[in-house]
Design a protein around this motif. Structure first.
Motif, PDB file in Angstrom:
ATOM      1  N   ALA A 198       0.830  -1.210   0.000  1.00  0.00           N
ATOM      2  CA  ALA A 198       0.000   0.000   0.000  1.00  0.00           C
ATOM      3  C   ALA A 198       0.865   1.261   0.000  1.00  0.00           C
ATOM      4  CB  ALA A 198      -0.932  -0.005   1.214  1.00  0.00           C
ATOM      5  N   LYS A 199       2.002   1.210   0.688  1.00  0.00           N
ATOM      6  CA  LYS A 199       2.886   2.386   0.729  1.00  0.00           C
ATOM      7  C   LYS A 199       3.576   2.637  -0.607  1.00  0.00           C
ATOM      8  CE  LYS A 199       3.985   2.271   5.680  1.00  0.00           C
ATOM      9  NZ  LYS A 199       5.034   2.029   6.695  1.00  0.00           N
ATOM     10  N   ARG A 200       3.738   1.599  -1.401  1.00  0.00           N
ATOM     11  CA  ARG A 200       4.447   1.724  -2.675  1.00  0.00           C
ATOM     12  C   ARG A 200       3.588   2.349  -3.765  1.00  0.00           C
ATOM     13  NH1 ARG A 200       7.675  -4.026  -3.528  1.00  0.00           N
ATOM     14  NH2 ARG A 200       8.768  -4.052  -1.518  1.00  0.00           N
ATOM     15  N   ILE A 201       2.280   2.316  -3.580  1.00  0.00           N
ATOM     16  CA  ILE A 201       1.377   2.814  -4.608  1.00  0.00           C
ATOM     17  C   ILE A 201       0.547   3.958  -4.044  1.00  0.00           C
ATOM     18  CG2 ILE A 201       1.302   0.551  -5.720  1.00  0.00           C
ATOM     19  CD1 ILE A 201      -1.406   0.072  -4.450  1.00  0.00           C
ATOM     20  N   THR A 202      -0.258   4.573  -4.892  1.00  0.00           N
ATOM     21  CA  THR A 202      -1.092   5.680  -4.443  1.00  0.00           C
ATOM     22  C   THR A 202      -2.511   5.190  -4.177  1.00  0.00           C
ATOM     23  OG1 THR A 202      -1.877   6.308  -6.647  1.00  0.00           O
ATOM     24  CG2 THR A 202       0.261   7.207  -5.924  1.00  0.00           C
ATOM     25  N   PRO A 203      -3.274   5.921  -3.381  1.00  0.00           N
ATOM     26  CA  PRO A 203      -4.670   5.529  -3.120  1.00  0.00           C
ATOM     27  C   PRO A 203      -5.550   5.575  -4.363  1.00  0.00           C
ATOM     28  CG  PRO A 203      -3.882   7.060  -1.448  1.00  0.00           C
ATOM     29  CD  PRO A 203      -2.858   7.057  -2.539  1.00  0.00           C
ATOM     30  N   GLN A 204      -5.048   6.168  -5.454  1.00  0.00           N
ATOM     31  CA  GLN A 204      -5.819   6.248  -6.694  1.00  0.00           C
ATOM     32  C   GLN A 204      -5.458   5.140  -7.686  1.00  0.00           C
ATOM     33  OE1 GLN A 204      -3.949   9.104  -5.617  1.00  0.00           O
ATOM     34  NE2 GLN A 204      -5.711   9.727  -4.393  1.00  0.00           N
ATOM     35  N   ASP A 205      -4.465   4.321  -7.359  1.00  0.00           N
ATOM     36  CA  ASP A 205      -3.972   3.310  -8.294  1.00  0.00           C
ATOM     37  C   ASP A 205      -4.851   2.061  -8.237  1.00  0.00           C
ATOM     38  OD1 ASP A 205      -2.531   1.583  -9.902  1.00  0.00           O
ATOM     39  OD2 ASP A 205      -0.577   2.257  -9.143  1.00  0.00           O
ATOM     40  N   LYS A 206      -5.975   2.150  -8.926  1.00  0.00           N
ATOM     41  CA  LYS A 206      -6.976   1.082  -8.855  1.00  0.00           C
ATOM     42  C   LYS A 206      -6.408  -0.275  -9.253  1.00  0.00           C
ATOM     43  CE  LYS A 206     -11.241  -0.418 -11.131  1.00  0.00           C
ATOM     44  NZ  LYS A 206     -12.239  -0.091 -12.167  1.00  0.00           N
ATOM     45  N   GLN A 207      -5.643  -0.332 -10.342  1.00  0.00           N
ATOM     46  CA  GLN A 207      -5.147  -1.608 -10.843  1.00  0.00           C
ATOM     47  C   GLN A 207      -4.266  -2.304  -9.815  1.00  0.00           C
ATOM     48  OE1 GLN A 207      -3.279  -1.400 -14.687  1.00  0.00           O
ATOM     49  NE2 GLN A 207      -2.496  -3.485 -14.606  1.00  0.00           N
ATOM     50  N   ARG A 208      -3.361  -1.562  -9.185  1.00  0.00           N
ATOM     51  CA  ARG A 208      -2.420  -2.194  -8.255  1.00  0.00           C
ATOM     52  C   ARG A 208      -3.054  -2.437  -6.881  1.00  0.00           C
ATOM     53  NH1 ARG A 208       1.322   1.387 -11.268  1.00  0.00           N
ATOM     54  NH2 ARG A 208       2.421   0.001 -12.696  1.00  0.00           N
ATOM     55  N   ILE A 209      -4.050  -1.637  -6.526  1.00  0.00           N
ATOM     56  CA  ILE A 209      -4.810  -1.929  -5.305  1.00  0.00           C
ATOM     57  C   ILE A 209      -5.542  -3.257  -5.471  1.00  0.00           C
ATOM     58  CG2 ILE A 209      -6.775  -1.215  -3.879  1.00  0.00           C
ATOM     59  CD1 ILE A 209      -5.963   1.705  -4.489  1.00  0.00           C
ATOM     60  N   MET A 210      -6.226  -3.399  -6.610  1.00  0.00           N
ATOM     61  CA  MET A 210      -6.969  -4.638  -6.867  1.00  0.00           C
ATOM     62  C   MET A 210      -6.028  -5.831  -6.963  1.00  0.00           C
ATOM     63  SD  MET A 210      -9.951  -3.404  -9.528  1.00  0.00           S
ATOM     64  CE  MET A 210     -10.694  -5.042  -9.613  1.00  0.00           C
ATOM     65  N   ARG A 211      -4.859  -5.631  -7.589  1.00  0.00           N
ATOM     66  CA  ARG A 211      -3.922  -6.744  -7.728  1.00  0.00           C
ATOM     67  C   ARG A 211      -3.390  -7.194  -6.366  1.00  0.00           C
ATOM     68  NH1 ARG A 211      -2.921 -11.451  -9.852  1.00  0.00           N
ATOM     69  NH2 ARG A 211      -0.752 -11.830 -10.447  1.00  0.00           N
ATOM     70  N   GLY A 212      -3.111  -6.224  -5.501  1.00  0.00           N
ATOM     71  CA  GLY A 212      -2.631  -6.573  -4.168  1.00  0.00           C
ATOM     72  C   GLY A 212      -3.637  -7.389  -3.395  1.00  0.00           C
ATOM     73  N   LEU A 213      -4.903  -6.986  -3.455  1.00  0.00           N
ATOM     74  CA  LEU A 213      -5.956  -7.711  -2.752  1.00  0.00           C
ATOM     75  C   LEU A 213      -6.262  -9.053  -3.420  1.00  0.00           C
ATOM     76  CD1 LEU A 213      -8.334  -4.742  -1.939  1.00  0.00           C
ATOM     77  CD2 LEU A 213      -6.937  -6.033  -0.313  1.00  0.00           C
ATOM     78  N   GLU A 214      -6.175  -9.072  -4.749  1.00  0.00           N
ATOM     79  CA  GLU A 214      -6.418 -10.318  -5.479  1.00  0.00           C
ATOM     80  C   GLU A 214      -5.379 -11.369  -5.108  1.00  0.00           C
ATOM     81  OE1 GLU A 214      -7.182 -11.566 -10.123  1.00  0.00           O
ATOM     82  OE2 GLU A 214      -5.584 -10.130  -9.675  1.00  0.00           O
ATOM     83  N   VAL A 215      -4.103 -10.994  -5.099  1.00  0.00           N
ATOM     84  CA  VAL A 215      -3.041 -11.940  -4.752  1.00  0.00           C
ATOM     85  C   VAL A 215      -3.213 -12.429  -3.320  1.00  0.00           C
ATOM     86  CG1 VAL A 215      -0.554 -12.165  -4.325  1.00  0.00           C
ATOM     87  CG2 VAL A 215      -1.373 -11.082  -6.432  1.00  0.00           C
ATOM     88  N   TYR A 216      -3.568 -11.516  -2.416  1.00  0.00           N
ATOM     89  CA  TYR A 216      -3.768 -11.909  -1.020  1.00  0.00           C
ATOM     90  C   TYR A 216      -4.938 -12.889  -0.899  1.00  0.00           C
ATOM     91  CZ  TYR A 216      -4.258 -11.607   4.038  1.00  0.00           C
ATOM     92  OH  TYR A 216      -4.334 -11.909   5.368  1.00  0.00           O
ATOM     93  N   LYS A 217      -6.001 -12.627  -1.668  1.00  0.00           N
ATOM     94  CA  LYS A 217      -7.169 -13.508  -1.635  1.00  0.00           C
ATOM     95  C   LYS A 217      -6.822 -14.896  -2.163  1.00  0.00           C
ATOM     96  CE  LYS A 217     -11.683 -14.468  -1.571  1.00  0.00           C
ATOM     97  NZ  LYS A 217     -12.469 -14.573  -0.320  1.00  0.00           N
ATOM     98  N   ILE A 218      -6.015 -14.972  -3.220  1.00  0.00           N
ATOM     99  CA  ILE A 218      -5.697 -16.253  -3.854  1.00  0.00           C
ATOM    100  C   ILE A 218      -4.687 -17.052  -3.031  1.00  0.00           C
ATOM    101  CG2 ILE A 218      -4.621 -17.318  -5.889  1.00  0.00           C
ATOM    102  CD1 ILE A 218      -5.790 -14.965  -7.535  1.00  0.00           C
ATOM    103  N   THR A 219      -3.656 -16.348  -2.509  1.00  0.00           N
ATOM    104  CA  THR A 219      -2.538 -17.052  -1.868  1.00  0.00           C
ATOM    105  C   THR A 219      -2.546 -16.978  -0.345  1.00  0.00           C
ATOM    106  OG1 THR A 219      -1.059 -15.124  -1.854  1.00  0.00           O
ATOM    107  CG2 THR A 219      -1.113 -16.475  -3.863  1.00  0.00           C
ATOM    108  N   GLY A 220      -3.271 -15.989   0.196  1.00  0.00           N
ATOM    109  CA  GLY A 220      -3.219 -15.777   1.638  1.00  0.00           C
ATOM    110  C   GLY A 220      -1.931 -15.095   2.083  1.00  0.00           C
ATOM    111  N   LYS A 221      -1.127 -14.630   1.106  1.00  0.00           N
ATOM    112  CA  LYS A 221       0.140 -13.968   1.416  1.00  0.00           C
ATOM    113  C   LYS A 221       0.171 -12.579   0.799  1.00  0.00           C
ATOM    114  CE  LYS A 221       2.622 -18.378   1.372  1.00  0.00           C
ATOM    115  NZ  LYS A 221       3.698 -19.169   0.713  1.00  0.00           N
TER     116      LYS A 221
END
Length: 301
Positions: free
Chosen positions: A148-171
């Protein structure tokens, strides 16, 4: 031979230097810019002019629709294919751009991350529709504060990717991309371009004024008229997001321009910080009259 890789903050003049070098060494330029990939977004992304494209061939611009996703991993694979093809034709590949994550994916590759999952993305998009993007960013800060610190609060693609990876892998995604790197197919010869802060900021401001004069408002209006979603990754990037807000009545044009300039200056600051962390990168002034000769001589291309 290492791949000449020209990096630096937005508006500093990377493309001009790359074109000047490419014209001298039978070069072709691989764009490492996460906004120039999009079709129809031309003025606000400062794509190479037709004159520049007649001098030197460009790759990885104008090939993704504004509503489509395009990952760093996809960029790395596409760039590797272009580099190999260019070298097979006995020409010189030159990587040029300011998207640090693209550069990292190409030259410092990581183990494959999980592929995108359509149902997970649809679920995340439904949450955005209901609660707003800020809700997802807050959620990301809880499960992966480092990413979250590496990206901006407006970066929809990378916010979604971060949550997607966490949802899939638990990491956390930040932990996965911090793993040991794979061996890169190509090695970079980095050249960083930068200017004194005031000069760079003045250039950023002038460039956005020129974009407005060239018809950026009309370009955005046309994109919306053709049905492109203002919430798409493409139209949420700097410059486009503010003009969309103006066209929707949320901002006057003057306030939209001021906001876009401020966000661009902040973005440039983050880019400089990112590239400062690359070992071996040297900074050069793009206005140096002997810079092109010096780069050609020192890089051995």
């Amino acid at each position: 031979m290492k791949i000449l890789t020209i990096v630096g903050p937005t508006a500093v003049g990377k493309t001009d230097i790359a074109v000047a070098i490419g014209a001298r060494v039978s070069g072709e330029i691989i764009s490492a810019d996460s906004r120039q990939i999009y079709r129809h977004l031309t003025i606000g992304t400062a794509k190479p002019t037709l004159k520049q494209q007649r001098k030197v061939r460009f790759h990885l611009i104008d090939f993704v629709e504004p509503g489509e996703d395009y990952s760093c991993g996809q960029f790395a694979r596409d760039a590797e294919q272009r580099i190999e093809n260019i070298q097979d034709r006995n020409r010189t590949p030159i990587v040029c751009g300011g998207t640090g994550l693209y550069i990292k994916a190409l030259f410092h590759p990581l183990d494959e991350l999980p592929k995108s999952n359509r149902k997970t993305k649809e679920h995340l998009q439904a949450m955005i529709d209901k609660h707003g993007l800020g809700y997802l960013y807050d959620k990301l800060q809880r499960v992966d504060p480092t990413w979250a610190k590496r990206i901006t609060p407006q970066d929809k693609q990378r916010i979604m990717r971060g949550l997607e990876v966490y949802k899939i892998t638990g990491k956390p995604l930040s932990r996965l991309i911090g793993k040991k790197e794979k061996v890169a197919r190509f090695l970079p010869y980095y050249i960083g371009l930068n200017l004194p802060r005031k000069m760079l900021y003045d250039k950023i401001n002038r460039r956005f004024d020129n974009m407005i004069e060239q018809g950026l408002v009309g370009e955005v209006d046309s994109l919306l008229a053709h049905g492109f979603d203002p919430r798409s990754n493409a139209l949420r990037t700097i410059g486009y997001k503010e003009i969309v807000e103006h066209l929707q009545g949320a901002l006057t044009l003057d306030k939209a321009i001021d906001k876009a300039k401020r966000r661009t200056r902040n973005f440039a600051k983050r880019q400089i910080t990112w590239f400062n962390n690359i070992p071996g990168l040297t900074w050069h002034n793009p206005d140096d009259p002997v810079l092109v000769d010096s780069i050609i001589r020192r890089s051995g291309i």
